[in-house]
Design a protein around this motif. Structure first.
Motif, PDB file in Angstrom:
ATOM      1  N   LYS A 175      -7.739  -5.407 -29.553  1.00  0.00           N
ATOM      2  CA  LYS A 175      -6.922  -4.536 -28.703  1.00  0.00           C
ATOM      3  C   LYS A 175      -7.709  -3.333 -28.197  1.00  0.00           C
ATOM      4  O   LYS A 175      -7.615  -2.973 -27.026  1.00  0.00           O
ATOM      5  N   ALA A 176      -8.493  -2.698 -29.071  1.00  0.00           N
ATOM      6  CA  ALA A 176      -9.248  -1.504 -28.671  1.00  0.00           C
ATOM      7  C   ALA A 176     -10.249  -1.840 -27.575  1.00  0.00           C
ATOM      8  O   ALA A 176     -10.376  -1.103 -26.587  1.00  0.00           O
ATOM      9  N   LYS A 177     -10.952  -2.948 -27.721  1.00  0.00           N
ATOM     10  CA  LYS A 177     -11.932  -3.358 -26.706  1.00  0.00           C
ATOM     11  C   LYS A 177     -11.232  -3.635 -25.381  1.00  0.00           C
ATOM     12  O   LYS A 177     -11.702  -3.223 -24.318  1.00  0.00           O
ATOM     13  N   PHE A 178     -10.091  -4.311 -25.433  1.00  0.00           N
ATOM     14  CA  PHE A 178      -9.346  -4.633 -24.222  1.00  0.00           C
ATOM     15  C   PHE A 178      -8.902  -3.361 -23.496  1.00  0.00           C
ATOM     16  O   PHE A 178      -9.127  -3.217 -22.289  1.00  0.00           O
ATOM     17  N   ILE A 179      -8.301  -2.425 -24.223  1.00  0.00           N
ATOM     18  CA  ILE A 179      -7.822  -1.189 -23.608  1.00  0.00           C
ATOM     19  C   ILE A 179      -8.993  -0.399 -23.039  1.00  0.00           C
ATOM     20  O   ILE A 179      -8.937   0.114 -21.923  1.00  0.00           O
ATOM     21  N   ARG A 180     -10.095  -0.308 -23.796  1.00  0.00           N
ATOM     22  CA  ARG A 180     -11.277   0.415 -23.331  1.00  0.00           C
ATOM     23  C   ARG A 180     -11.815  -0.197 -22.040  1.00  0.00           C
ATOM     24  O   ARG A 180     -12.122   0.515 -21.079  1.00  0.00           O
ATOM     25  N   GLU A 181     -11.919  -1.526 -21.981  1.00  0.00           N
ATOM     26  CA  GLU A 181     -12.445  -2.187 -20.784  1.00  0.00           C
ATOM     27  C   GLU A 181     -11.541  -1.990 -19.578  1.00  0.00           C
ATOM     28  O   GLU A 181     -12.014  -1.729 -18.468  1.00  0.00           O
ATOM     29  N   VAL A 182     -10.234  -2.088 -19.778  1.00  0.00           N
ATOM     30  CA  VAL A 182      -9.289  -1.924 -18.666  1.00  0.00           C
ATOM     31  C   VAL A 182      -9.339  -0.495 -18.133  1.00  0.00           C
ATOM     32  O   VAL A 182      -9.405  -0.273 -16.915  1.00  0.00           O
ATOM     33  N   VAL A 183      -9.323   0.476 -19.035  1.00  0.00           N
ATOM     34  CA  VAL A 183      -9.337   1.885 -18.614  1.00  0.00           C
ATOM     35  C   VAL A 183     -10.652   2.214 -17.907  1.00  0.00           C
ATOM     36  O   VAL A 183     -10.655   2.807 -16.824  1.00  0.00           O
ATOM     37  N   MET A 184     -11.768   1.833 -18.493  1.00  0.00           N
ATOM     38  CA  MET A 184     -13.064   2.167 -17.898  1.00  0.00           C
ATOM     39  C   MET A 184     -13.283   1.441 -16.577  1.00  0.00           C
ATOM     40  O   MET A 184     -13.879   1.986 -15.655  1.00  0.00           O
ATOM     41  N   PHE A 185     -12.775   0.214 -16.440  1.00  0.00           N
ATOM     42  CA  PHE A 185     -12.875  -0.495 -15.165  1.00  0.00           C
ATOM     43  C   PHE A 185     -12.152   0.290 -14.074  1.00  0.00           C
ATOM     44  O   PHE A 185     -12.672   0.482 -12.979  1.00  0.00           O
ATOM     45  N   GLU A 186     -10.955   0.760 -14.389  1.00  0.00           N
ATOM     46  CA  GLU A 186     -10.175   1.525 -13.413  1.00  0.00           C
ATOM     47  C   GLU A 186     -10.860   2.851 -13.076  1.00  0.00           C
ATOM     48  O   GLU A 186     -10.939   3.238 -11.909  1.00  0.00           O
ATOM     49  N   VAL A 187     -11.363   3.543 -14.075  1.00  0.00           N
ATOM     50  CA  VAL A 187     -12.037   4.830 -13.851  1.00  0.00           C
ATOM     51  C   VAL A 187     -13.263   4.639 -12.963  1.00  0.00           C
ATOM     52  O   VAL A 187     -13.446   5.348 -11.964  1.00  0.00           O
ATOM     53  N   ILE A 188     -14.102   3.678 -13.299  1.00  0.00           N
ATOM     54  CA  ILE A 188     -15.331   3.454 -12.532  1.00  0.00           C
ATOM     55  C   ILE A 188     -15.005   2.977 -11.122  1.00  0.00           C
ATOM     56  O   ILE A 188     -15.626   3.411 -10.147  1.00  0.00           O
ATOM     57  N   SER A 189     -13.999   2.108 -10.977  1.00  0.00           N
ATOM     58  CA  SER A 189     -13.606   1.628  -9.644  1.00  0.00           C
ATOM     59  C   SER A 189     -13.155   2.777  -8.753  1.00  0.00           C
ATOM     60  O   SER A 189     -13.555   2.865  -7.586  1.00  0.00           O
ATOM     61  N   ARG A 190     -12.330   3.655  -9.311  1.00  0.00           N
ATOM     62  CA  ARG A 190     -11.844   4.783  -8.498  1.00  0.00           C
ATOM     63  C   ARG A 190     -12.960   5.759  -8.155  1.00  0.00           C
ATOM     64  O   ARG A 190     -13.005   6.303  -7.055  1.00  0.00           O
ATOM     65  N   LEU A 191     -13.861   5.994  -9.098  1.00  0.00           N
ATOM     66  CA  LEU A 191     -14.979   6.890  -8.810  1.00  0.00           C
ATOM     67  C   LEU A 191     -15.861   6.323  -7.702  1.00  0.00           C
ATOM     68  O   LEU A 191     -16.312   7.056  -6.825  1.00  0.00           O
ATOM     69  N   LYS A 233     -14.880   4.204  -5.373  1.00  0.00           N
ATOM     70  CA  LYS A 233     -14.099   4.212  -4.135  1.00  0.00           C
ATOM     71  C   LYS A 233     -14.047   5.609  -3.522  1.00  0.00           C
ATOM     72  O   LYS A 233     -14.103   5.763  -2.302  1.00  0.00           O
ATOM     73  N   ASP A 234     -13.966   6.626  -4.362  1.00  0.00           N
ATOM     74  CA  ASP A 234     -13.838   7.996  -3.883  1.00  0.00           C
ATOM     75  C   ASP A 234     -15.170   8.664  -3.562  1.00  0.00           C
ATOM     76  O   ASP A 234     -15.188   9.759  -3.007  1.00  0.00           O
ATOM     77  N   SER A 235     -16.264   8.022  -3.920  1.00  0.00           N
ATOM     78  CA  SER A 235     -17.558   8.661  -3.685  1.00  0.00           C
ATOM     79  C   SER A 235     -17.890   8.674  -2.194  1.00  0.00           C
ATOM     80  O   SER A 235     -17.546   7.748  -1.464  1.00  0.00           O
ATOM     81  N   PRO A 236     -18.539   9.724  -1.739  1.00  0.00           N
ATOM     82  CA  PRO A 236     -18.901   9.784  -0.322  1.00  0.00           C
ATOM     83  C   PRO A 236     -19.985   8.748   0.005  1.00  0.00           C
ATOM     84  O   PRO A 236     -20.820   8.436  -0.829  1.00  0.00           O
ATOM     85  N   THR A 237     -19.902   8.217   1.201  1.00  0.00           N
ATOM     86  CA  THR A 237     -20.913   7.261   1.636  1.00  0.00           C
ATOM     87  C   THR A 237     -21.650   7.816   2.832  1.00  0.00           C
ATOM     88  O   THR A 237     -21.188   8.754   3.497  1.00  0.00           O
ATOM     89  N   LEU A 238     -22.775   7.242   3.105  1.00  0.00           N
ATOM     90  CA  LEU A 238     -23.610   7.713   4.201  1.00  0.00           C
ATOM     91  C   LEU A 238     -22.939   7.486   5.550  1.00  0.00           C
ATOM     92  O   LEU A 238     -23.035   8.287   6.454  1.00  0.00           O
ATOM     93  N   PHE A 239     -22.221   6.389   5.676  1.00  0.00           N
ATOM     94  CA  PHE A 239     -21.621   6.019   6.966  1.00  0.00           C
ATOM     95  C   PHE A 239     -20.108   6.039   6.898  1.00  0.00           C
ATOM     96  O   PHE A 239     -19.438   5.087   7.240  1.00  0.00           O
ATOM     97  N   ASP A 240     -19.537   7.159   6.450  1.00  0.00           N
ATOM     98  CA  ASP A 240     -18.088   7.296   6.449  1.00  0.00           C
ATOM     99  C   ASP A 240     -17.584   7.275   7.890  1.00  0.00           C
ATOM    100  O   ASP A 240     -18.169   7.908   8.784  1.00  0.00           O
ATOM    101  N   THR A 241     -16.522   6.526   8.112  1.00  0.00           N
ATOM    102  CA  THR A 241     -15.950   6.495   9.458  1.00  0.00           C
ATOM    103  C   THR A 241     -14.861   7.547   9.543  1.00  0.00           C
ATOM    104  O   THR A 241     -14.069   7.728   8.610  1.00  0.00           O
ATOM    105  N   ILE A 242     -14.809   8.224  10.648  1.00  0.00           N
ATOM    106  CA  ILE A 242     -13.801   9.248  10.881  1.00  0.00           C
ATOM    107  C   ILE A 242     -12.749   8.644  11.781  1.00  0.00           C
ATOM    108  O   ILE A 242     -13.024   8.240  12.913  1.00  0.00           O
TER     109      ILE A 242
END
Length: 74
Positions: A45-61, A63-72
């Motif tokens: 259970k601990a491994k599962f919860i850790r993997e799910v939480v960290m996957f979501e955290v890393i995915s959002r980070l 997604k939210d990171s600035p990119t070189l070619f952001d479209t306006i």
């Protein structure tokens, strides 16, 4: 000629977990989690919860990171 040792990827390095993160679930959340773990035969259970939480955290980070070619959009 001497043989070169293959490089070991840094991912295989195990790190010890010394930081505790505790949270509480209500009865309905606990039953849902237990049902999910049983249905998909998840034994750690601990491994599962850790993997799910960290996957979501890393995915959002990423997604939210600035990119070189952001479209306006106008």
């Amino acid at each position: 000629m001497a043989k070169n040792k293959p490089l070991q990827p840094s991912i295989t390095k195990k790190t010890s977990r010394t930081n505790r993160c505790t949270f509480l679930l209500n009865e309905m959340e606990q039953r849902a989690l237990d049902r999910y773990l049983c249905k998909y035969k998840i034994q750690n259970k601990a491994k599962f919860i850790r993997e799910v939480v960290m996957f979501e955290v890393i995915s959002r980070l990423e997604k939210d990171s600035p990119t070189l070619f952001d479209t306006i959009e106008e």
